[in-house]
Design an enzyme around this catalytic site. Structure first.
Site, short mmCIF file in Angstrom:
data_model
loop_
_atom_site.label_atom_id
_atom_site.label_comp_id
_atom_site.label_asym_id
_atom_site.label_seq_id
_atom_site.Cartn_x
_atom_site.Cartn_y
_atom_site.Cartn_z
N ASP A 105 40.31 28.25 40.49
CA ASP A 105 41.52 28.17 41.30
C ASP A 105 41.24 27.53 42.67
OD1 ASP A 105 42.99 29.26 39.27
OD2 ASP A 105 43.11 31.27 40.14
N LYS A 122 40.23 39.13 28.40
CA LYS A 122 40.46 40.52 28.80
C LYS A 122 40.89 40.55 30.27
CE LYS A 122 38.26 45.01 29.40
NZ LYS A 122 38.46 45.08 30.86
N SER A 135 36.31 39.65 31.12
CA SER A 135 36.66 40.53 32.22
C SER A 135 36.10 40.05 33.55
CB SER A 135 36.20 41.95 31.89
OG SER A 135 36.89 42.87 32.68
#
Length: 729
Positions: free
Chosen positions: A492, A507, A481
Site C-alpha cells: 500500500d 486470513k 495473517s
C-alpha cells in the site's frame, strides 16, 4: 497455518465484560471428585458451558447455533474420526445420523449422548481393525489379480458389512505394500546394474519384507492411537464444534496450550531434546542445539529413556507410558534437576543428570544470508513466523531480531534486502508493526475492527528508518495473517515489491487466546485449557481486507501448487470479505523505477523456460490430484508408474535447478558455526536451498532493477521501538 493473536492488554474492555459476567455464572465450587480423570461427564459439561459462554460474549460474529450449525459439526466430527472410512460401518453411520440435527441443542444443553456413543463405538471398531490388518498381512498377496482401489474417500460409501470392511482393509493395505514392493524391486535392479556380482533378492523375499514393514507401521500407528485417552477424543469433538464458528476458533487442551506457547515464543523450559515413541519406549530423536542436553554431551540421539527422576526423588518407570506424559515428567522449570535412566545405543544403561534451562528453538527465529550478484551485495532474511514471548517483554521477538538482522546487513554494505515470508503462517501483530516500521518513516500499518466498535489504527510512530533501500517481500499461498499484514502495508505504501504466488492465504481475522480457568473459582477439576477465538478483523490501510482475497503479488511467479485448493477461500465457513474506510497515509516517493522493475520482471518470467516448466508442472499436479483409482495388479501398476515416471522426468529440471549464486553467513554467525556443528549443518542446508531457488534469484533480479542513487539507506540509524503491543495475528 493458524496465524493467531494472543490475549491483548489493550483489548481489556472486551475481556473485562466476559470476566464480569463470568462472576455470576461460574463463581461456584464444583463437586467433581469422580470426574477429575476425565472419564466422567461433569468436567466435560463444565467445559462445554464455559465455551458456549465465552463464544457468545467474545466472538467477533458467532455463527447462529441452529440445525445448519449442527450439520456442519456432525460432518466435520465424523470425518475427523474416520477420514478414510475404514473403521465405521454404514449401520454405525445410520445410528449416528439421528443426531445430525441435534448437536446444536446438545452443545447448549451440555448433553454428551452423541459423544459417548461415537467414542465407545470408535474404540470397539478400532480394536476390530487391529485383527483385520494382522489377518490381511499374515499371508502373501496375489498381485496378478485384476482389481483396483479407489482413494477418493469422500465419495466412497461406508462398508455395509464386516466382510465388506475386511475387503476394504485388504485392498488398502495391498496398495501400500504393492507400492513398496515395486520400489524395492527397482532398488534391487539399480544395485545389480551397478554391481554385476550383486545377488538380487527374490520376489518372495521382497514381498515378505513389504508385509513385515507394513505390519510394523500399522502396529506403530495403533500404538499411537492406543495412547489417546477419552480427553483427547473429547477435544476432537469439542473442536468440531468450535471450528464451525469460523476456521480459526479452536479449543486448546492444556497440552495444546503449552505447545502453542512454545510455538509462538520459540522457547521452552526443559532439557532441549526432541522425543518420539518407539514401540513402548521413548527415544531421543534429536538434541536441540544450545540446550542443556546438547551442552552436557552425555545424552545422544537414539538413546531410549527407561526412567525419569526429579532430582533426588525416586525414579519413575516410563516404559509403556504415553509420550505426552513422559514429556511432562522431563520438562520443568529452569535450574531444577532431572535424572534420566537411559539405554544407550550400545546397550549399556546410564543415569544422566541434567539441569533444566531455557531452550531456544533455533528454527523459530529469523536468519539472514548475504550474496553477491553483478558486483553488488544483497541480503536475504528469512522469517519463519512472527514470534514473541508474551511473558517477557525483554525477550527476543521477531521485530527486534529483524531490526538486528537489517543492521547487520547494512554493516556488510548490502544494496538491497529480500524479506522472505513464504510459508510464514503469522504470529504476533505487534511485531508486524515493528517490522513494517523499519522500512517507512512513520504512519499507519494496519487497521483493526471489533464487533460493534470503531476501527482502531496501529501506527509506526518512529520517524527514523532502518532501511530505505530497495526491498522485495517474498510470499506464497501459505503466507498468512501477520505475513499478509506486512506484505499489504509494504504494498500500500509502494515501499517495496511483493513477489510470489498469485495471492497469499487470505486470513484476515484476529484471535485472542482466553484462559478458561479464570472463569471458575475454587476449581478442583484441574486445568481446563484455553479457547482461541476470533475477536476482530484486520484491514489494510487502504481499507480493503485480506480475508479470502489475501495479498495479490505485484510480480506473480508460477507456483507448483497454484491450482490446488488450500486457501482460506476454499473453506466452507470462512468469514466473508468486506472493507472499511482507508486510513490516512503517504506513499513512499523514493522509488521512481518501481513500475519499470515490475515490468522487467514480468518479461523475464514470461521468457524463462524454467518458469514455464513450473507452470506446466502445476497443471500436471492439479490433474494428478484428481486421479484416485489405482490398479492392484502388479503389471498394470508398474505400467502406470512407468508412464508417470516418464512424465515426471520432464519436470526433473525443476528440482535440479541451480542459480549459480553463492550464499554465505554473516561474520557473527561464522564465529558461532565454528563452535556449533549442528548450526553449521543447518546453515549449509539453507544456503544450498537458496542456491537452487529460482524465486530468490528473480527477487535478486528485481533488486538489481530497483537500484538508484540515494536509495541504499546505509547512513540511516537503527530505530528502537518503545511502545510494544501484545497482540497476535
Amino acid at each position: 497455518m493458524n496465524a493467531l493473536i494472543e490475549f491483548m492488554k489493550r483489548n481489556y474492555k472486551i475481556i473485562l465484560a466476559v470476566v464480569l459476567l463470568s462472576a455470576t455464572l461460574f463463581a461456584f465450587k464444583m463437586n467433581t471428585k469422580d470426574t477429575i480423570d476425565g472419564e466422567g461427564g461433569d468436567s466435560d459439561k463444565v467445559l462445554l458451558e464455559l465455551l458456549a459462554f465465552v463464544i457468545e460474549k467474545g466472538h467477533y460474529s458467532p455463527a447462529p447455533i441452529n440445525d445448519a450449525f449442527s450439520k456442519g459439526v456432525y460432518k466435520d466430527y465424523i470425518e475427523g474420526l474416520d477420514p478414510s472410512k475404514r473403521f465405521f460401518l454404514q449401520s454405525d453411520i445410520d445410528e449416528f445420523s439421528q443426531f445430525e440435527l441435534l448437536l446444536d441443542d446438545q452443545f447448549l444443553n451440555k448433553d454428551l449422548t452423541f459423544f459417548n456413543l461415537t467414542y465407545t463405538r470408535l474404540q470397539r471398531r478400532m480394536e476390530e481393525s487391529k485383527k483385520r490388518y494382522k489377518a490381511v498381512l499374515a499371508t502373501p498377496f496375489d498381485y496378478k489379480t485384476s482389481e483396483s482401489f479407489n482413494t477418493d474417500y469422500e465419495h466412497t460409501p461406508y462398508a455395509k458389512t464386516s466382510a465388506e470392511l475386511n475387503e476394504k482393509w485388504r485392498k488398502q493395505v495391498k496398495l501400500s505394500t504393492l507400492s513398496s514392493l515395486v520400489t524395492k524391486e527397482k532398488i534391487e535392479e539399480d544395485k545389480k546394474a551397478k554391481d554385476a556380482t550383486y545377488q538380487v533378492k527374490s520376489f518372495a523375499v521382497l514381498e515378505k519384507e513389504t508385509r513385515d514393514n507394513s505390519l510394523k507401521s500399522l502396529d506403530e500407528y495403533f500404538d499411537f492411537i492406543d495412547d489417546l485417552n477419552r480427553k483427547d477424543w473429547f477435544s476432537v469433538y469439542v473442536n468440531s464444534i468450535m471450528s464451525r464458528f469460523d476456521p480459526h476458533t479452536s479449543y486448546l487442551a492444556p497440552e495444546d496450550k503449552e505447545r502453542f506457547d512454545v510455538n509462538i515464543s520459540g522457547k521452552l523450559e526443559g532439557i532441549g531434546a526432541r522425543l518420539q515413541k518407539k514401540n513402548d519406549y521413548t527415544e531421543i530423536s534429536e538434541l536441540i542445539s544450545g540446550g542443556p542436553a546438547w551442552r552436557g554431551k552425555q545424552l545422544q540421539a537414539g538413546d531410549l529413556i527407561l526412567k525419569v527422576a526429579q532430582g533426588n526423588a525416586e525414579a519413575v518407570d516410563v516404559v509403556g507410558m504415553r509420550l505426552d506424559d513422559v514429556v511432562k515428567k522431563i520438562k520443568g522449570h529452569k535450574g531444577t534437576e532431572v535424572k534420566l535412566t537411559v539405554k544407550k545405543v550400545d546397550g549399556t544403561i546410564e543415569v544422566i543428570s541434567i539441569i533444566r534451562d531455557i531452550v531456544e528453538i533455533e528454527e523459530t527465529y529469523a536468519k539472514s544470508s548475504i550474496v553477491t550478484k553483478d558486483g553488488l551485495k544483497y541480503g536475504v532474511i528469512y522469517l519463519p513466523k512472527f514470534y514473541i514471548d508474551f511473558e517477557n517483554k525483554d525477550s527476543r521477538d521477531a521485530g527486534k531480531d529483524i531490526a538486528l538482522e537489517v543492521e547487520r546487513l547494512k554493516a556488510e554494505n548490502v544494496s538491497g534486502i529480500i524479506l522472505d515470508v513464504r510459508d510464514d503462517g503469522g504470529g504476533s501483530l505487534s511485531t508486524v508493526v515493528d517490522i513494517a516500521g523499519l522500512f517507512i518513516e512513520q504512519g499507519p500499518i494496519v487497521q483493526i475492527k471489533s464487533a460493534g466498535r470503531k476501527k482502531e489504527v496501529l501506527y509506526d510512530k518512529d520517524k527514523r528508518i532502518e532501511w530505505a533501500g530497495p526491498l522485495v517481500i517474498m510470499v506464497n499461498g501459505f503466507s498468512a495473517s501477520a505475513s499478509e499484514i506486512l506484505a499489504a502495508a509494504i504494498q500500500d505504501y509502494r515501499r517495496g515489491i511483493i513477489l510470489g504466488s498469485k495471492q497469499t492465504y487470505g486470513k484476515g481475522t484476529v484471535q485472542n487466546v482466553i484462559d478458561l480457568n479464570q472463569f471458575v473459582r475454587s476449581n478442583d477439576i484441574g486445568d481446563l485449557g484455553a479457547l482461541k477465538t476470533t475477536t476482530q478483523k484486520f484491514y489494510r490501510i487502504n481499507g480493503g481486507s485480506t480475508q479470502l482475497e489475501g495479498v495479490h503479488s505485484d510480480i506473480v511467479v508460477p507456483d507448483r501448487y497454484a491450482y490446488l485448493k488450500m486457501g482460506e477461500r476454499d473453506i466452507d465457513n470462512a468469514m466473508p470479505w468486506d472493507k472499511i474506510d482507508p486510513a490516512e497515509y503517504t506513499l513512499w516517493g523514493k522509488a521512481n523505477n518501481f513500475n519499470q522493475a515490475i515490468a522487467n520482471s514480468r518479461l523475464r518470467i514470461a521468457a524463462n523456460p524454467q518458469f514455464r516448466l513450473v507452470e506446466e508442472n502445476a497443471r500436471w499436479i492439479d490433474t494428478r490430484s484428481k486421479e484416485n483409482s489405482y490398479s492392484l495388479n502388479i503389471d498394470d501398476f508398474k505400467r502406470t508408474q512407468s508412464e508417470l515416471e516418464t512424465e515426471a522426468k520432464k519436470y526433473k529440471p525443476i528440482s535440479e535447478y541451480k542459480n549459480n549464486l553463492v550464499f554465505a553467513s554473516l561474520p557473527y554467525e561464522i564465529a558461532e558455526i565454528k563452535k556449533d556443528s549442528s548450526l553449521r549443518e543447518k546453515r549449509e542446508a539453507w544456503h544450498e536451498a537458496l542456491s537452487k531457488d529460482i524465486y530468490v534469484e528473480e527477487a535478486l533480479n528485481v533488486l538489481d532493477d530497483l537500484q538508484a542513487k540515494g536509495l541504499t539507506g546505509k547512513t540511516l540509524s537503527i530505530k528502537s521501538k518503545k511502545d510494544k503491543l501484545v497482540n497476535k495475528s
